[in-house]
Scaffold this motif. Structure first.
Motif, short mmCIF file in Angstrom:
data_model
loop_
_atom_site.label_atom_id
_atom_site.label_comp_id
_atom_site.label_asym_id
_atom_site.label_seq_id
_atom_site.Cartn_x
_atom_site.Cartn_y
_atom_site.Cartn_z
N SER A 156 23.46 11.82 -30.69
CA SER A 156 24.51 12.78 -31.06
C SER A 156 23.95 14.19 -31.00
O SER A 156 22.74 14.42 -31.16
CB SER A 156 25.04 12.48 -32.46
OG SER A 156 24.02 12.61 -33.44
N ALA A 157 24.85 15.14 -30.78
CA ALA A 157 24.49 16.55 -30.75
C ALA A 157 25.68 17.33 -31.31
O ALA A 157 26.80 17.18 -30.81
CB ALA A 157 24.16 17.01 -29.33
N GLY A 158 25.44 18.10 -32.34
CA GLY A 158 26.52 18.85 -32.96
C GLY A 158 27.59 17.96 -33.54
O GLY A 158 28.76 18.35 -33.61
N GLY A 159 27.19 16.74 -33.95
CA GLY A 159 28.15 15.82 -34.53
C GLY A 159 28.96 15.04 -33.52
O GLY A 159 29.80 14.22 -33.90
N GLU A 160 28.70 15.25 -32.23
CA GLU A 160 29.43 14.56 -31.17
C GLU A 160 28.51 13.57 -30.46
O GLU A 160 27.32 13.85 -30.28
CB GLU A 160 29.99 15.55 -30.16
CG GLU A 160 31.01 16.52 -30.74
CD GLU A 160 32.26 15.81 -31.24
OE1 GLU A 160 32.67 14.82 -30.60
OE2 GLU A 160 32.82 16.25 -32.27
N PRO A 161 29.05 12.40 -30.04
CA PRO A 161 28.21 11.43 -29.32
C PRO A 161 27.79 11.96 -27.96
O PRO A 161 28.57 12.62 -27.26
CB PRO A 161 29.13 10.22 -29.18
CG PRO A 161 30.52 10.76 -29.31
CD PRO A 161 30.42 11.93 -30.24
N CYS A 189 18.62 5.23 -31.53
CA CYS A 189 19.98 5.52 -31.10
C CYS A 189 20.95 5.45 -32.28
O CYS A 189 20.63 4.90 -33.33
CB CYS A 189 20.42 4.55 -29.99
SG CYS A 189 20.83 2.88 -30.56
N THR A 190 22.13 6.00 -32.09
CA THR A 190 23.13 5.98 -33.16
C THR A 190 23.85 4.64 -33.23
O THR A 190 24.32 4.26 -34.31
CB THR A 190 24.15 7.11 -32.95
OG1 THR A 190 24.73 7.00 -31.64
CG2 THR A 190 23.49 8.47 -33.08
N ARG A 191 23.93 3.93 -32.12
CA ARG A 191 24.68 2.67 -32.10
C ARG A 191 24.14 1.65 -33.09
O ARG A 191 24.90 0.93 -33.73
CB ARG A 191 24.66 2.08 -30.67
CG ARG A 191 25.23 0.67 -30.56
CD ARG A 191 25.40 0.25 -29.12
NE ARG A 191 24.16 0.27 -28.36
CZ ARG A 191 23.30 -0.74 -28.28
NH1 ARG A 191 23.52 -1.87 -28.95
NH2 ARG A 191 22.20 -0.65 -27.55
N THR A 192 22.83 1.56 -33.22
CA THR A 192 22.23 0.53 -34.07
C THR A 192 21.59 1.10 -35.34
O THR A 192 20.84 0.40 -36.02
CB THR A 192 21.17 -0.28 -33.29
OG1 THR A 192 20.15 0.63 -32.82
CG2 THR A 192 21.80 -1.00 -32.11
#
Length: 244
Positions: A156-161, A189-192
């Motif tokens: 994520s960057a700036g709250g966006e994926p 990663c953000t997914r896991t």
């Protein structure tokens, strides 16, 4: 529930048995080992009295241990810098995770959630990189390999994926959907990622030769003890995987 994570009829040990370290990791660091721990029945939530006490105690221990010198002289931290450089990565720009955490101890580590706080406490207390993943978001077996360069890494960057790809040759942990952790143990990663809803998790403790098997086992035992205190009744399984 992930169809590839442990499910009724599949034990935690069965799932761990499918994890693998690729031969090209052997060529890079023959002394590499991964201590893998799976936990089921965790009690997730925000940071609390238990996680705060264990993390604060780890911060105290680390502050005393390195009072007369820099943590960067710790043999295991030095070994991880060498491993990053050997893989073409700059360890002072993208630091091994234990290094990055130890740097922040004087100012106090951020409190994230009770599960993340627990493994961060073990990481700094034992100077070992530790990562935690939500098992229900895994697809397929975990494996450590060197990236081709076209794999997907969701961050994520700036709250966006944002979807990135690792550099060719970069050591990465991955599953069937993509990269779960870049540069060995640099960024997950953000997914896991572990969340306030995680009840089943997969932890990786990364060790090089500067940390012997007894010290690695002690770090693993400390993590299991912390998880058990924070989540009475939790079920765990552990497996030591060496470079193949």
């Amino acid at each position: 529930m992930s169809p590839s994570a442990p499910h009724p009829g599949t034990t935690l040990d069965d799932w761990l048995a499918r994890a693998a370290v690729a031969p090209e990791i052997t060529a890079l660091r023959p002394d590499y080992r991964a201590l893998l721990i799976v936990a089921d029945g965790l009690r997730p939530g925000p940071s609390d009295e238990v996680s705060e006490r264990l993390l604060a105690e780890a911060e105290r221990v680390v502050t005393e241990r390195y009072a007369d010198g820099s943590y960067e002289d710790d043999p295991h931290v030095v070994a991880w810098h060498e491993a990053f450089r050997a893989a073409g990565m700059k360890p002072r720009r993208t630091r091994p995770s234990a290094d990055a955490l130890l740097r922040r101890v004087p100012a106090g580590l951020p409190r994230i959630n009770r599960l993340t706080d627990l493994y961060n406490a073990v990481s700094i207390a034992h100077a070992v990189p530790v990562g935690g993943e939500d098992l229900d978001h895994y697809r397929g077996a975990p494996r450590l390999e060197r990236a081709v360069g076209d794999e997907e890494f969701v961050t994520s960057a700036g709250g966006e994926p944002v979807v990135e790809s690792p550099s060719p040759g970069e050591p990465v942990w991955r599953d069937d959907l993509g990269v779960t952790c870049r540069r060995w143990n640099w960024r997950q990663c953000t997914r896991t990622q572990l969340t306030l809803d995680t009840t089943r998790a997969f932890f990786v403790l990364d060790a090089l030769g500067a940390m012997d098997d007894a010290a690695l086992a002690a770090a693993g035992d400390a993590l299991v003890e912390a998880l058990t205190e924070a989540s009475p009744g939790v079920r765990t399984a552990t497996r030591l995987v060496a470079a193949a």
